[in-house]
Design a protein around this motif. Sequence first.
Motif, mmCIF file in Angstrom:
data_model
loop_
_atom_site.group_PDB
_atom_site.id
_atom_site.type_symbol
_atom_site.label_atom_id
_atom_site.label_comp_id
_atom_site.label_asym_id
_atom_site.label_seq_id
_atom_site.Cartn_x
_atom_site.Cartn_y
_atom_site.Cartn_z
ATOM 1 N N ILE A 357 0.868 -1.178 0.000
ATOM 2 C CA ILE A 357 0.000 0.000 0.000
ATOM 3 C C ILE A 357 0.902 1.223 0.000
ATOM 4 N N TRP A 358 0.708 2.089 -1.011
ATOM 5 C CA TRP A 358 1.522 3.299 -1.127
ATOM 6 C C TRP A 358 0.684 4.518 -0.729
ATOM 7 N N PRO A 359 0.866 5.052 0.480
ATOM 8 C CA PRO A 359 0.213 6.329 0.809
ATOM 9 C C PRO A 359 1.010 7.484 0.185
ATOM 10 N N LEU A 360 0.344 8.301 -0.606
ATOM 11 C CA LEU A 360 1.021 9.381 -1.319
ATOM 12 C C LEU A 360 0.847 10.698 -0.580
ATOM 13 N N VAL A 361 1.731 11.636 -0.914
ATOM 14 C CA VAL A 361 1.715 12.924 -0.223
ATOM 15 C C VAL A 361 0.480 13.744 -0.578
ATOM 16 N N ASP A 362 -0.161 13.458 -1.721
ATOM 17 C CA ASP A 362 -1.346 14.224 -2.104
ATOM 18 C C ASP A 362 -2.626 13.675 -1.485
ATOM 19 N N GLY A 363 -2.511 12.698 -0.590
ATOM 20 C CA GLY A 363 -3.679 12.160 0.098
ATOM 21 C C GLY A 363 -4.226 10.889 -0.532
ATOM 22 N N ARG A 364 -3.816 10.592 -1.741
ATOM 23 C CA ARG A 364 -4.291 9.363 -2.380
ATOM 24 C C ARG A 364 -3.524 8.153 -1.845
ATOM 25 N N THR A 365 -4.120 6.982 -2.072
ATOM 26 C CA THR A 365 -3.504 5.737 -1.645
ATOM 27 C C THR A 365 -3.547 4.755 -2.814
ATOM 28 N N PHE A 366 -2.395 4.178 -3.147
ATOM 29 C CA PHE A 366 -2.291 3.187 -4.213
ATOM 30 C C PHE A 366 -2.016 1.816 -3.619
ATOM 31 N N ARG A 367 -2.645 0.811 -4.209
ATOM 32 C CA ARG A 367 -2.231 -0.570 -3.952
ATOM 33 C C ARG A 367 -1.425 -1.018 -5.164
ATOM 34 N N VAL A 368 -0.197 -1.449 -4.958
ATOM 35 C CA VAL A 368 0.705 -1.861 -6.035
ATOM 36 C C VAL A 368 1.007 -3.341 -5.863
ATOM 37 N N ASP A 369 0.687 -4.127 -6.899
ATOM 38 C CA ASP A 369 0.939 -5.568 -6.891
ATOM 39 C C ASP A 369 1.941 -5.895 -7.994
ATOM 40 N N GLY A 370 2.876 -6.778 -7.684
ATOM 41 C CA GLY A 370 3.836 -7.273 -8.670
ATOM 42 C C GLY A 370 3.565 -8.738 -8.969
ATOM 43 N N ARG A 371 3.437 -9.053 -10.267
ATOM 44 C CA ARG A 371 3.103 -10.424 -10.666
ATOM 45 C C ARG A 371 4.088 -10.903 -11.723
ATOM 46 N N PRO A 372 4.575 -12.131 -11.585
ATOM 47 C CA PRO A 372 5.530 -12.654 -12.579
ATOM 48 C C PRO A 372 4.822 -13.098 -13.852
ATOM 49 N N HIS A 373 5.533 -13.010 -14.981
ATOM 50 C CA HIS A 373 5.046 -13.502 -16.268
ATOM 51 C C HIS A 373 6.128 -14.376 -16.885
ATOM 52 N N HIS A 374 5.766 -15.030 -18.012
ATOM 53 C CA HIS A 374 6.711 -15.933 -18.646
ATOM 54 C C HIS A 374 7.918 -15.153 -19.183
ATOM 55 N N ASP A 375 8.990 -15.884 -19.407
ATOM 56 C CA ASP A 375 10.242 -15.337 -19.936
ATOM 57 C C ASP A 375 10.853 -14.285 -19.024
ATOM 58 N N GLY A 376 10.559 -14.368 -17.731
ATOM 59 C CA GLY A 376 11.163 -13.454 -16.780
ATOM 60 C C GLY A 376 10.526 -12.080 -16.705
ATOM 61 N N ALA A 377 9.421 -11.864 -17.405
ATOM 62 C CA ALA A 377 8.754 -10.560 -17.371
ATOM 63 C C ALA A 377 7.986 -10.401 -16.059
ATOM 64 N N ILE A 378 7.755 -9.152 -15.682
ATOM 65 C CA ILE A 378 6.953 -8.864 -14.499
ATOM 66 C C ILE A 378 5.924 -7.794 -14.854
ATOM 67 N N ALA A 379 4.801 -7.836 -14.168
ATOM 68 C CA ALA A 379 3.737 -6.857 -14.373
ATOM 69 C C ALA A 379 3.480 -6.133 -13.059
ATOM 70 N N LEU A 380 3.412 -4.815 -13.126
ATOM 71 C CA LEU A 380 3.053 -3.998 -11.968
ATOM 72 C C LEU A 380 1.646 -3.458 -12.185
ATOM 73 N N VAL A 381 0.792 -3.667 -11.201
ATOM 74 C CA VAL A 381 -0.596 -3.223 -11.274
ATOM 75 C C VAL A 381 -0.797 -2.135 -10.229
ATOM 76 N N PHE A 382 -1.208 -0.961 -10.688
ATOM 77 C CA PHE A 382 -1.440 0.187 -9.813
ATOM 78 C C PHE A 382 -2.947 0.418 -9.694
ATOM 79 N N GLU A 383 -3.452 0.397 -8.465
ATOM 80 C CA GLU A 383 -4.880 0.599 -8.229
ATOM 81 C C GLU A 383 -5.066 1.715 -7.203
ATOM 82 N N ASP A 384 -5.897 2.672 -7.556
ATOM 83 C CA ASP A 384 -6.200 3.778 -6.646
ATOM 84 C C ASP A 384 -7.284 3.313 -5.673
ATOM 85 N N ILE A 385 -6.902 3.100 -4.426
ATOM 86 C CA ILE A 385 -7.851 2.623 -3.412
ATOM 87 C C ILE A 385 -8.169 3.734 -2.416
ATOM 88 N N SER A 386 -8.017 4.978 -2.860
ATOM 89 C CA SER A 386 -8.277 6.104 -1.948
ATOM 90 C C SER A 386 -9.705 6.069 -1.433
#
Length: 537
Positions: A357-386
């Motif tokens: 959970i990333w609390p930001l200085v502007d008052g918003r809050t992000f949930r950031v998830d990291g998920r693995p993919h094939h061939d060593g790739a990774i995906a970052l998912v940013f969700e505004d849960i303010s």
Amino acid sequence: MDWGLAGQIATLLAGGALASSAIALGTLRLAGPERGKLSAGNAPAAGSEAEGAVFLLRGEELLDATAAGRLILSRHPGAGSDLQRLLGALSPRFPTLGARLAELSERRRFDLAAADGSAWLEAEWSDGVARLRLVELHRGARRGPTGAMGAALLAELDELRTVARHTPVPIWRTTADGRISWANAAYLDLAERMSEAPGAACWPPPVLFEGLGPAATLAKGQRHPLTEAGTGRQFWYRCSAVELADGALYTALPEDRAVAAERSLSKFVQTMSNTFAALTVGLAIFDGRRVLSLFNPALAELTGLPVEFLAGRPTLHAFLDRLRDHRMTPEPRDYRSWRRNIAELEAAARDGAYSEIWPLVDGRTFRVDGRPHHDGAIALVFEDISSEVSLTRRFRAEIETGQAVIDSLDEAIAVFSAAGIMTLANRAYARLWGSDPLATLKGDITLLDATRTWNMACVPTPVWGDVRDFAAGLGERSAWSAEVRLRDGRRLQCRFEPIQGGAMLAGFRELDAAVEASPPRAALEGIEAGGVASRRA
């Protein structure tokens, strides 16, 4: 396909005679009888065997031929008229023969020299019959090897022709000026399929693959479509070429499956892109080299990063550094801590364990998830849960306020859910019955546990059994009250009320010794001296 063998096939089949001066070359698929069905009484004779290869034709039908002429035709089996077979055999040496024969009925006679100067052709017209005579020059010098060597060469030639005839891939050879001088059966079959008038075979066959680049540029192949006449179906081929001294040798490999797979992949990518574009969460996919390979519009909207920067395919470190510059990440204590956080994020995302959970200085809050993919790739998912965080905080504040309110009451209160679990209790209840308020929050206390506690603290009474029956009732329930006595002599006024969702509220108030409680209504029958219970209708 062995390209050396293909070149040898084309050279042997399109170049010249081997064992006999009467062997014309090519593998044009033509057919028909080797000799016309004409009696000696209604057509002139082809001539003596000493004259060499002589052919008599009426229209496209062969009337008669010498042995040398029949030998030439016998080496060109296939479908088509007799004239088409003959043109297929002679056109490699006499490229303009077809056009000249079309004028024979008017000109009556012509002589035609072979392109390589090795022979000439005499043509005469008489009473609707065309007589063609092939005259070889320098017979002695051009006579091929005899005996075992000649037989071996002829056997090899037959083998190469068989290979070319049964090869399923279209192969054709062109001259320096682009004319087709030889083609295998697969090419001729394909030409007939693509023709608007199937069965009308001709020589030379039509050029199917028009617009190809120079042979020198086709080493890796060039994709070319063909459209089938009548059905409109489209077929794809990858054309390759090998330069020869006097032309080029071409092959066409079918690529329908490859094209279909590419189109399917393109549609899939387009569908996924449209899906990603409609997502409200930001998506950033980094390949095995940690370079941004895919992102959706929501990522730019949530993070405020320029689209130009994202389209430039930054690395993961550059991406996170830019987020930090835009104050879109939690503030680290120092830059060294930030770099360590990046390394930990990458490692956790690679293992699929990153979720923060990333609390930001502007008052918003992000949930950031990291998920693995094939061939060593990774995906970052940013969700505004303010909104979710704000709602949770508001609910928590309301719960805390409600708890503070009931804690201020003198009456001991406990609430049980429809499943018989204590969900709420105030401080007065904890003081009266000696229960742990934290156990209430954990859901560890059931109605059975509570009635046992009440029974142990009071003189025997049937009230607690009635309470359990009341809580388990499925029909319409009415509030009721009862009076019980603690073992230390104090009296308690108990009330039990149904509340929304099948829950039940239990309230306990200690009665003053100086005040006599009014008798409860609707007294229950069989109540012992230790307690009196009543129900309110």
